[in-house]
Design a protein around this motif. Structure first.
Motif, mmCIF file in Angstrom:
data_model
loop_
_atom_site.group_PDB
_atom_site.id
_atom_site.type_symbol
_atom_site.label_atom_id
_atom_site.label_comp_id
_atom_site.label_asym_id
_atom_site.label_seq_id
_atom_site.Cartn_x
_atom_site.Cartn_y
_atom_site.Cartn_z
ATOM 1 N N CYS A 10 -69.347 7.438 116.726
ATOM 2 C CA CYS A 10 -69.256 5.982 116.814
ATOM 3 C C CYS A 10 -69.680 5.352 115.491
ATOM 4 C CB CYS A 10 -70.154 5.493 117.943
ATOM 5 S SG CYS A 10 -70.178 3.698 118.123
ATOM 6 N N SER A 11 -68.796 4.552 114.924
ATOM 7 C CA SER A 11 -69.119 3.865 113.683
ATOM 8 C C SER A 11 -70.023 2.665 113.953
ATOM 9 C CB SER A 11 -67.836 3.382 112.987
ATOM 10 O OG SER A 11 -67.005 4.457 112.653
ATOM 11 N N GLY A 12 -70.823 2.323 112.977
ATOM 12 C CA GLY A 12 -71.619 1.105 113.031
ATOM 13 C C GLY A 12 -71.234 0.221 111.863
ATOM 14 N N TYR A 13 -72.182 -0.581 111.401
ATOM 15 C CA TYR A 13 -71.906 -1.487 110.290
ATOM 16 C C TYR A 13 -72.919 -1.262 109.177
ATOM 17 C CZ TYR A 13 -69.193 -3.619 114.005
ATOM 18 O OH TYR A 13 -68.304 -3.816 115.028
ATOM 19 N N THR A 14 -72.513 -1.579 107.963
ATOM 20 C CA THR A 14 -73.382 -1.396 106.808
ATOM 21 C C THR A 14 -74.383 -2.548 106.703
ATOM 22 O OG1 THR A 14 -71.718 -2.473 105.410
ATOM 23 C CG2 THR A 14 -71.651 -0.069 105.543
ATOM 24 N N LEU A 15 -75.437 -2.333 105.935
ATOM 25 C CA LEU A 15 -76.485 -3.352 105.788
ATOM 26 C C LEU A 15 -75.957 -4.724 105.364
ATOM 27 C CD1 LEU A 15 -79.553 -1.525 104.180
ATOM 28 C CD2 LEU A 15 -79.339 -2.399 106.497
ATOM 29 N N VAL A 39 -73.307 -13.945 116.143
ATOM 30 C CA VAL A 39 -72.394 -14.640 115.234
ATOM 31 C C VAL A 39 -71.184 -13.748 114.970
ATOM 32 C CG1 VAL A 39 -74.253 -15.907 114.085
ATOM 33 C CG2 VAL A 39 -73.471 -13.736 113.121
ATOM 34 N N MET A 40 -70.114 -14.350 114.486
ATOM 35 C CA MET A 40 -68.920 -13.615 114.098
ATOM 36 C C MET A 40 -68.920 -13.443 112.577
ATOM 37 S SD MET A 40 -67.761 -13.148 117.076
ATOM 38 C CE MET A 40 -66.250 -12.263 116.619
ATOM 39 N N VAL A 41 -68.669 -12.226 112.123
ATOM 40 C CA VAL A 41 -68.636 -11.924 110.687
ATOM 41 C C VAL A 41 -67.272 -11.346 110.342
ATOM 42 C CG1 VAL A 41 -69.652 -10.569 108.812
ATOM 43 C CG2 VAL A 41 -71.110 -11.445 110.657
ATOM 44 N N ASP A 42 -66.614 -11.934 109.355
ATOM 45 C CA ASP A 42 -65.371 -11.385 108.808
ATOM 46 C C ASP A 42 -65.749 -10.278 107.831
ATOM 47 O OD1 ASP A 42 -63.001 -10.770 107.573
ATOM 48 O OD2 ASP A 42 -62.540 -12.809 106.920
ATOM 49 N N LEU A 43 -65.424 -9.032 108.161
ATOM 50 C CA LEU A 43 -65.823 -7.901 107.314
ATOM 51 C C LEU A 43 -65.061 -7.846 105.995
ATOM 52 C CD1 LEU A 43 -66.098 -5.002 109.946
ATOM 53 C CD2 LEU A 43 -67.866 -6.603 109.173
ATOM 54 N N ALA A 67 -83.371 -16.334 109.838
ATOM 55 C CA ALA A 67 -82.755 -15.617 110.960
ATOM 56 C C ALA A 67 -82.947 -14.121 110.745
ATOM 57 C CB ALA A 67 -81.279 -15.962 111.080
ATOM 58 N N ILE A 68 -83.010 -13.390 111.866
ATOM 59 C CA ILE A 68 -83.303 -11.956 111.824
ATOM 60 C C ILE A 68 -82.275 -11.190 112.645
ATOM 61 C CG2 ILE A 68 -85.006 -10.166 112.380
ATOM 62 C CD1 ILE A 68 -87.175 -12.327 112.173
ATOM 63 N N THR A 69 -81.751 -10.122 112.054
ATOM 64 C CA THR A 69 -80.914 -9.159 112.780
ATOM 65 C C THR A 69 -81.574 -7.783 112.668
ATOM 66 O OG1 THR A 69 -79.593 -8.662 110.813
ATOM 67 C CG2 THR A 69 -78.775 -10.391 112.260
ATOM 68 N N LYS A 70 -80.980 -6.789 113.324
ATOM 69 C CA LYS A 70 -81.431 -5.403 113.177
ATOM 70 C C LYS A 70 -80.239 -4.505 112.890
ATOM 71 C CE LYS A 70 -85.755 -5.265 115.787
ATOM 72 N NZ LYS A 70 -86.488 -4.628 116.920
ATOM 73 N N SER A 71 -80.448 -3.584 111.965
ATOM 74 C CA SER A 71 -79.380 -2.692 111.542
ATOM 75 C C SER A 71 -78.947 -1.741 112.658
ATOM 76 C CB SER A 71 -79.839 -1.878 110.325
ATOM 77 O OG SER A 71 -78.931 -0.845 110.031
ATOM 78 N N ASP A 72 -77.634 -1.546 112.779
ATOM 79 C CA ASP A 72 -77.073 -0.545 113.695
ATOM 80 C C ASP A 72 -75.978 0.213 112.946
ATOM 81 O OD1 ASP A 72 -75.981 1.002 115.646
ATOM 82 O OD2 ASP A 72 -75.232 -0.641 116.873
ATOM 83 N N PRO A 73 -76.317 1.391 112.395
ATOM 84 C CA PRO A 73 -75.345 2.150 111.601
ATOM 85 C C PRO A 73 -74.439 3.054 112.431
ATOM 86 C CG PRO A 73 -77.451 3.243 111.516
ATOM 87 C CD PRO A 73 -77.656 2.008 112.366
ATOM 88 N N GLY A 74 -74.483 2.955 113.769
ATOM 89 C CA GLY A 74 -73.657 3.827 114.588
ATOM 90 C C GLY A 74 -74.256 5.221 114.678
ATOM 91 N N ASP A 75 -73.396 6.224 114.896
ATOM 92 C CA ASP A 75 -73.852 7.603 115.068
ATOM 93 C C ASP A 75 -74.157 8.238 113.717
ATOM 94 O OD1 ASP A 75 -73.672 7.448 117.778
ATOM 95 O OD2 ASP A 75 -71.699 8.372 117.903
ATOM 96 N N GLY A 175 -67.443 -2.824 105.458
ATOM 97 C CA GLY A 175 -68.395 -3.250 106.472
ATOM 98 C C GLY A 175 -68.661 -2.187 107.516
ATOM 99 N N ILE A 176 -67.834 -1.160 107.557
ATOM 100 C CA ILE A 176 -67.969 -0.107 108.555
ATOM 101 C C ILE A 176 -68.842 1.012 107.994
ATOM 102 C CG2 ILE A 176 -66.773 1.575 109.983
ATOM 103 C CD1 ILE A 176 -66.178 -1.282 110.767
ATOM 104 N N ALA A 177 -69.874 1.391 108.744
ATOM 105 C CA ALA A 177 -70.726 2.520 108.361
ATOM 106 C C ALA A 177 -70.140 3.772 108.988
ATOM 107 C CB ALA A 177 -72.160 2.306 108.842
ATOM 108 N N GLN A 178 -69.444 4.565 108.175
ATOM 109 C CA GLN A 178 -68.856 5.795 108.693
ATOM 110 C C GLN A 178 -69.966 6.780 109.040
ATOM 111 O OE1 GLN A 178 -65.825 6.131 109.487
ATOM 112 N NE2 GLN A 178 -64.956 4.331 108.507
ATOM 113 N N PRO A 179 -69.900 7.421 110.190
ATOM 114 C CA PRO A 179 -70.965 8.325 110.625
ATOM 115 C C PRO A 179 -70.910 9.674 109.920
ATOM 116 C CG PRO A 179 -69.225 8.256 112.254
ATOM 117 C CD PRO A 179 -68.849 7.252 111.202
#
Length: 375
Positions: A10-15, A39-43, A67-75, A175-179
């Motif tokens: 599963c891919s996630g997103y980059t920082l 929010v919606m982000v255009d990658l 504002a604060i988010t948390k990183s989710d890089p996928g698998d 924008g995609i964090a390849q696993p």
């Protein structure tokens, strides 16, 4: 009969994506005095829009919002997983550009760029394009990206080796964090190796993008290059299965040095020991005890290499060549032993190690021979 299949990683997103999401939420609060839960982000790269959760939003007096988010890089075995990413957005009244992007605490500084924040081109473009769509005519903002844990996490990376200090980089071209560390990705690497092994009996293993780029610059056919990420051990065995005759290991010394210590999965989550390995090989070739003590206490292998080069320059010694020559020879030998143990095949192995400036430190004897044939 029950069949098993390898699940797709599963891919996630980059920082940069999470930094941008936080900045969008902070700007929205400034404009609307409303907190958003997502929010919606255009990658941009790739051309898709994604929804990113927002952890918290707060106004700061009348001129700023956080504002604060948390990183989710996928698998991915990624040390930034669940890392908080803050964005402070403030109004400006000056005559400058409409959007200024700054690095705050935990964002690395580029040594070779006079301490400029390590917010690279994709992150800059992503932030500007998404924020500009939300600005009203005449509005100007400063967006400061903060990684509260960035300085601490950076100590577990090779950032300093490539000239980034005091924090992490907002790096990437997508924008995609390849696993790259996920088991499914290993299968993808195996498939690439199988395809290339059907055309070439000598392949070049590169841990990362720096090795791939430098190998190409040296004139090696890109079709011979295999990106291994941290899966060196399994891919060496796969090469044996595919009857590859020779492999050139081409990589940053702070990664390949682990092979000299018998570590064949090089991700820092699983094993490190780089300075201990460097110290051990220094002892093997006879480095004085005070020099060994400094090496062992160094912050990174790059710092230790710099120190050892300084010793050579001061005393006319040749310790760098001796130490790294021993390391390269051991990488070749231990890799061959690893392949024979797990793949029951004999493969010729050579190695080439380079530093943070992408300058070659050492070629093993076999590495020099393979490189000459490949180029």
């Amino acid at each position: 009969m029950i069949t098993m299949s390898v699940l797709e990683p599963c891919s996630g997103y980059t920082l940069p994506v999470f930094a941008c999401a936080a900045a969008i939420a902070a700007l929205h609060w400034l404009q609307k005095r409303e907190s958003l839960s997502c929010v919606m982000v255009d990658l941009i790269h790739p051309a898709q829009t994604v929804e990113i959760p927002i952890e918290q939003v707060s106004g700061l007096l009348h001129q700023g919002a956080l504002a604060i988010t948390k990183s989710d890089p996928g698998d991915n075995l990624d040390l930034t997983r669940n890392t908080p990413i803050w964005a402070l957005v403030e109004w400006r009244q000056d005559q400058g550009e409409d959007i200024l992007i700054q690095g705050g605490e935990g964002i690395g500084r580029m040594v070779d760029a006079e301490g400029k924040a390590a917010i690279y081109s994709y992150a800059q473009h992503l932030l500007r394009e998404n924020l500009r769509l939300l600005l009203q005519p005449g509005e100007k903002i400063t967006a400061t990206i903060i990684l509260p844990q960035g300085r601490q996490l950076a100590e577990r990376t090779s950032n300093a080796a490539f000239g980034v200090v005091e924090g992490l980089s907002l790096l990437g071209t997508s924008g995609i964090a390849q696993p790259l560390s996920a088991p499914g990705q290993l299968e993808s690497f195996r498939e690439e190796l199988q395809r290339k092994a059907s055309h070439f009996d000598c392949l070049v293993f590169c841990v990362g993008e720096n090795g791939l780029d430098l190998a190409t610059q040296l004139g090696i056919n890109p079709e011979r290059l295999i990106k291994t990420a941290n899966w060196l051990g399994p891919l060496l065995v796969e090469a044996a299965v595919q009857k590859v005759k020779a492999i050139l290991l081409f990589g940053y010394h702070g990664k390949l040095i682990k092979l000299a210590g018998g570590i064949f999965h090089t991700h820092h989550h699983l094993a490190d020991g780089r300075l201990e390995i460097l110290t051990a090989y220094g002892a093997k070739v006879g480095l004085p005890t005070p020099v060994l003590q400094v090496i062992l206490a160094s912050s990174t292998t790059e710092a230790a290499l710099k120190y050892l080069r300084g010793v050579d320059a001061s005393y006319g010694s040749d310790w760098v060549n001796q130490v790294y020559g021993a390391i390269a020879h051991s990488i070749d030998q231990r890799s061959q032993e690893y392949i024979f143990k797990h793949g029951e095949q004999q493969i010729t192995i050579g190695s080439i190690l380079f530093d943070r400036d992408r300058q070659i430190i050492v070629n093993s004897t076999t590495g020099s021979t393979l490189l000459a044939n490949l180029c």
